[in-house]
Enzyme design. Structure first.
Site, mmCIF file in Angstrom:
data_model
loop_
_atom_site.group_PDB
_atom_site.id
_atom_site.type_symbol
_atom_site.label_atom_id
_atom_site.label_comp_id
_atom_site.label_asym_id
_atom_site.label_seq_id
_atom_site.Cartn_x
_atom_site.Cartn_y
_atom_site.Cartn_z
ATOM 1 N N TYR A 46 4.384 -9.215 7.515
ATOM 2 C CA TYR A 46 4.084 -7.827 7.839
ATOM 3 C C TYR A 46 4.248 -7.587 9.344
ATOM 4 O O TYR A 46 4.005 -8.475 10.163
ATOM 5 C CB TYR A 46 2.633 -7.476 7.476
ATOM 6 C CG TYR A 46 2.271 -7.766 6.035
ATOM 7 C CD1 TYR A 46 2.307 -6.769 5.076
ATOM 8 C CD2 TYR A 46 1.871 -9.045 5.646
ATOM 9 C CE1 TYR A 46 1.964 -7.032 3.757
ATOM 10 C CE2 TYR A 46 1.532 -9.319 4.334
ATOM 11 C CZ TYR A 46 1.586 -8.320 3.398
ATOM 12 O OH TYR A 46 1.248 -8.593 2.095
ATOM 13 N N TYR B 168 -5.285 -9.596 2.036
ATOM 14 C CA TYR B 168 -5.428 -8.186 2.401
ATOM 15 C C TYR B 168 -5.293 -8.072 3.917
ATOM 16 O O TYR B 168 -6.172 -8.516 4.672
ATOM 17 C CB TYR B 168 -6.774 -7.646 1.943
ATOM 18 C CG TYR B 168 -6.922 -7.518 0.444
ATOM 19 C CD1 TYR B 168 -6.296 -6.481 -0.245
ATOM 20 C CD2 TYR B 168 -7.692 -8.418 -0.269
ATOM 21 C CE1 TYR B 168 -6.435 -6.346 -1.620
ATOM 22 C CE2 TYR B 168 -7.844 -8.295 -1.652
ATOM 23 C CZ TYR B 168 -7.218 -7.258 -2.319
ATOM 24 O OH TYR B 168 -7.362 -7.132 -3.675
ATOM 25 N N ASP C 21 0.841 -1.199 0.000
ATOM 26 C CA ASP C 21 0.000 0.000 0.000
ATOM 27 C C ASP C 21 0.877 1.250 0.000
ATOM 28 O O ASP C 21 2.028 1.221 0.469
ATOM 29 C CB ASP C 21 -0.914 0.026 1.228
ATOM 30 C CG ASP C 21 -1.977 -1.063 1.185
ATOM 31 O OD1 ASP C 21 -2.312 -1.518 0.067
ATOM 32 O OD2 ASP C 21 -2.471 -1.453 2.255
#
Length: 415
Positions: free
Chosen positions: A297, A369, A231
């Site tokens: 992440y 996501y 992103d």
């Protein structure tokens, strides 16, 4: 068809050069050029008919005596390619429709099975001449340079095979997209909203990596092919994201990958960095795009109300190893197909707090996501942390810390 009969029927259409006459039987015999075949047909006919040997007198009705200009076309090609670095080349051509129609008419009328198109001989004969007059080497499979002869317009178009670099990029600054985004208002034309730049964002990873390379390669532009994308508000740290950079129309082809890496990192200090730079190939772009590597992440999560750490640990355990059903997120629904995807959470763990926010590390399948895994996206993602905790949760900061790569060794210049 017997050669004397062929000669008689072909010359009924008009005078013809040895090249075009020989091309009528181009697939017969070996070790002969088409002009040698054509001359041989003339001699054979003269002997067979016991007639005087007749050389061509009028311009060839098929090619217009193109092959008398082979030498000058070769000189023009060499001039057009001067100043462009390259070791190998190939000739292409655009033949006037009348020339193609003329020879195809003969093939059809006479039922010929062994001819060669005019374009093929033009490419070969001019190519042989260029190779003889220069240091360039002919290569029909992977040429560095392509010279296209436009016979009708009497011009030469030069095409340069792109170069490809593999590496991993790190993005230290939030707010930078991976690739160039055209302004939403003007679609790239330039308007007041984008201050005339035509860009939605002033910089991109693609442009920042490319800027120091353009003058080195004297290239037109670069295209970044990434293994997925983070992103805009996320950073890419850790091992970096694999990418292949396509360098379009490079006039310089030789460079040291280590020096290129240093140039990129020096130019973008504190914003973007690259590692593992090496030569790549077009084929690796496809491999990179199709590779479904896992991603890890580090996220800061804000959770409404007071949630005990034990409750968060329990919720995280329920999500670890789970298959997540995700309908296309609301935030990207305007540019992606509305569908439900299933992706796995390979690992998720709570590692502590930063201020009032909780720190989680998540390893997921490609395409998961992460923001929606936490928020639930108004029920479009299930299960989610919000759903399991039964209280709203949201990502306030996202860092990509690892992207699994392919890291295949490719040789310089193959595609």
């Amino acid at each position: 068809m017997e050669l004397t009969e062929l000669y008689q029927k072909v010359t009924e259409y008009g005078d013809i050069c040895d090249h075009c006459l020989g091309r009528m039987v181009a697939k017969r015999s070996f070790g002969l050029s088409n002009d040698m075949r054509g001359k041989g047909i003339r001699i054979s006919a003269a002997l067979s008919l016991n007639q005087p040997y007749m050389e061509q007198k009028e311009p060839c009705w098929i090619c217009g005596d193109f092959f008398k200009t082979t030498d000058s076309w070769a000189d023009r090609v060499i001039e057009a390619l001067s100043g462009i670095e390259g070791k190998t080349f190939v000739i292409g051509s655009k033949v006037p429709p009348l020339m193609s129609e003329s020879e195809e008419m003969v093939w059809s009328d006479l039922g010929l099975s062994d001819p060669e198109p005019l374009k093929s001989e033009i490419n070969r004969e001019v190519g042989k001449c260029v190779a003889a007059k220069s240091t360039l080497v002919g290569d029909t499979k992977n040429p560095d340079l392509i010279a296209v002869l436009n016979i009708s317009e009497d011009t030469i178009e030069v095409q340069i095979r792109p170069l490809f670099l593999y590496g991993r990029y790190l993005k230290y600054e939030r707010g930078i997209p991976q690739t160039h985004w055209a302004c939403r208002s003007c679609k790239g034309a330039g308007c007041e909203a984008c201050s005339g730049t035509g860009k939605q964002y002033q910089d991109s990873v693609e442009e920042l990596i490319g800027k120091p390379l353009l003058p080195i390669f004297k290239a037109e532009r670069v295209i970044l092919h990434g293994a997925g994308r983070e992103d805009i508000d996320a950073v890419m740290i850790g091992s970096g994201r694999p990418f292949v950079l396509e360098i379009v129309n490079p006039h310089i082809r030789d460079a040291n990958p280590e020096e290129l890496q240093n140039a990129i990192n020096t130019y973008n200090e504190g914003r973007v960095g690259v590692t593992d730079i090496r030569w790549s190939a077009r084929s690796e772009v496809e491999t990179l795009k199709s590779h479904k590597g896992h991603k890890k992440y580090r996220i800061l999560v804000d959770i409404d109300g007071s949630v005990p750490e034990t409750a968060l640990q329990s919720a995280v355990q329920q999500l670890s190893g789970a298959i997540i059903r995700q309908r296309t997120p609301i935030r990207v629904a305007h540019r992606r197909a509305d569908k439900v995807r299933e992706r796995g959470v390979l690992d998720i763990r709570y590692t502590g707090k930063e201020g009032k926010d909780f720190v989680l590390e998540v390893t997921g399948e490609s395409g998961l996501y992460i923001k929606e895994l936490i928020s639930g996206d108004q029920g479009r993602t299930t299960p989610s942390l919000t759903e399991v905790l039964k209280t709203p949760a949201r990502v306030v900061q996202l860092d990509v810390i690892h992207v699994e790569g392919i890291d295949q060794v490719k040789s310089h210049g193959t595609s």
